[in-house]
Design a protein around this motif. Structure first.
Motif, PDB file in Angstrom:
ATOM      1  N   THR A   9      14.395  35.931  27.259  1.00 19.70           N
ATOM      2  CA  THR A   9      14.439  34.857  28.509  1.00 19.70           C
ATOM      3  C   THR A   9      13.896  35.175  29.755  1.00 19.70           C
ATOM      4  N   ILE A  10      14.385  36.395  30.009  1.00 17.72           N
ATOM      5  CA  ILE A  10      13.804  37.153  31.087  1.00 17.72           C
ATOM      6  C   ILE A  10      12.537  37.197  31.134  1.00 17.72           C
ATOM      7  N   MET A  11      11.956  37.747  30.034  1.00 19.19           N
ATOM      8  CA  MET A  11      10.624  38.142  29.939  1.00 19.19           C
ATOM      9  C   MET A  11       9.780  36.811  30.218  1.00 19.19           C
ATOM     10  N   PHE A  12      10.389  35.628  29.608  1.00 20.29           N
ATOM     11  CA  PHE A  12       9.732  34.397  29.815  1.00 20.29           C
ATOM     12  C   PHE A  12       9.757  33.457  31.143  1.00 20.29           C
ATOM     13  N   ASN A  13      10.662  34.487  31.953  1.00 17.43           N
ATOM     14  CA  ASN A  13      10.401  33.996  33.452  1.00 17.43           C
ATOM     15  C   ASN A  13       9.222  34.308  34.018  1.00 17.43           C
ATOM     16  N   PHE A  14       8.834  35.403  33.776  1.00 12.97           N
ATOM     17  CA  PHE A  14       7.575  36.098  34.267  1.00 12.97           C
ATOM     18  C   PHE A  14       6.363  35.385  33.580  1.00 12.97           C
ATOM     19  N   ILE A  15       6.295  35.155  32.601  1.00 10.72           N
ATOM     20  CA  ILE A  15       5.278  34.199  31.740  1.00 10.72           C
ATOM     21  C   ILE A  15       5.202  33.091  32.282  1.00 10.72           C
ATOM     22  N   ALA A  16       6.305  32.216  32.531  1.00 15.27           N
ATOM     23  CA  ALA A  16       6.123  31.050  33.162  1.00 15.27           C
ATOM     24  C   ALA A  16       5.683  31.180  34.747  1.00 15.27           C
TER      25      ALA A  16
END
Length: 363
Positions: free
Chosen positions: A144-151
């Motif tokens: 989920t924290i990685m997907f923050n950067f992707i978003a």
């Protein structure tokens, strides 16, 4: 039977933690040469002393209600959704697409569509980490924290290359049609004869946040799915033994959590900016973690904690404006609140439990 009653766990322990955080913050303010009592007066006056201050406090609190509820639902299922920032950002993309590409005749229809779009986009963004956890064993915190950067990268690309109006240098979408502007709180309160300052962004989204609190309470404590979520969060092995599917619960909890985080964007994108801009979430996804911790993952507690952090945000802005205290000090106060209500919770809880135990034995 526990040594401490429920009301003490829900109210007394967080209140003591909050007082300790404020006392230490006061010492920090004193150390930099400022008067902590005067600083508190400015914060209270700026955030709560006028309808203008209340408007901004409620605007910030609205964001934290949605992100706090999002984290709470995941917490109940034993999951730590730290991706609210990205889910709210992608939810904002859903709001922008719903408002820009469909010619709605009235704001109410656009609001309904924006709510659905933001929830769907937020849930979809949470679904991938949920599937990776449920099926592949990937840790939900990491994904989920990685997907923050992707978003964040996705929104930059979309705003710069797709939604940015021709000739504009600003990385933002076009403005929504004027008739899609959401009613402000001053307009709503004027219907019942209550005067309210119109120079603030507080809007009908705050009322939607209150509805979301009630809806989450009903879901968690009055439905079978809510019972399964809480049972799974308390003991995964016992839940599996009772026939509850870990895959189903993980996916359901994260989809609901992502949808709630995405719905926060209605307040910032449609209610305030009336367009999609970079960094529209402004850290609310991470503040939601503190709100859920302090609110004990209960909707009413989340509401109170969201109001507190709304007060800190608006009061901190006033403090930076009228004193030499830097705006970053408010981040320190927030960090202290998180520290004592989260990481150091047992430091307060155990002495309080001991006092209640001693009182019970002394009867």
């Amino acid at each position: 039977m526990t040594a401490m009653p429920k009301w003490a766990d829900a109210v007394l322990v967080p209140l003591i933690s909050l007082l300790i955080a404020f006392v230490i913050s006061g010492l920090v303010i004193l150390a930099i040469g400022e008067n902590p009592m005067e600083a508190m007066r400015i914060m209270v006056s700026g955030a709560l002393g006028s309808t203008y201050g209340w408007g901004y406090t409620l605007y910030y609190a609205t964001n934290f209600i949605f992100t706090g509820l999002a984290v709470s639902v995941a917490f109940h299922a034993g999951l730590f959704n730290i991706g609210g920032e990205g889910q709210a950002g992608v939810g904002g993309l859903g709001v922008a697409l719903a408002c820009l590409y469909i010619p709605w005749p009235h704001w109410s229809l656009a609001l309904a569509a924006a709510l659905v779009a933001s929830a769907v986009f937020g849930a979809a963004w949470a679904a991938i980490p949920a599937w990776l956890q449920a099926k592949r064993g990937s840790h939900i915190v990491i994904t989920t924290i990685m997907f923050n950067f992707i978003a964040s990268a996705l929104l930059v690309y979309v705003l710069v290359n797709i939604l940015r109006p021709t000739g504009s240098m600003d990385a933002s979408s076009a403005r929504f049609a004027e008739h899609l502007r959401l009613p402000r709180l001053n307009e709503i309160l004027a219907l019942v004869g209550i005067p309210f300052n119109n120079r603030n962004p507080a809007n009908i989204s705050f009322l939607l946040g209150l509805v979301a609190c009630v809806a989450v309470w009903v879901l968690m404590w009055r439905t079978r799915l809510g019972y399964e979520l809480r049972a799974f969060g308390k003991s995964e092995k016992a839940a599996v033994y009772a026939g509850i599917s870990p895959v189903k619960i993980t996916m359901a909890a994260m989809l609901i959590s992502g949808a709630l985080a995405g719905m926060m964007a209605v307040n910032t994108v449609m209610g305030e900016a009336q367009r999609l801009i970079l960094n529209s979430v402004e850290g609310a996804g991470f503040i939601g973690i503190a709100v859920a911790l302090m609110g004990r993952s209960h909707p009413f507690g989340v509401l109170l904690a969201a109001l507190l952090f709304g007060f800190l945000y608006q009061g901190g802005a006033e403090l930076a404006l009228w004193t030499k205290i830097p705006r970053e000090l408010i981040v320190v106060i927030q960090a202290l609140v998180i520290l004592f209500t989260g990481a150091l919770d047992n430091m307060v809880r155990r002495p309080v439990e001991t006092l209640f135990l001693m009182a019970r034995k002394g009867r």
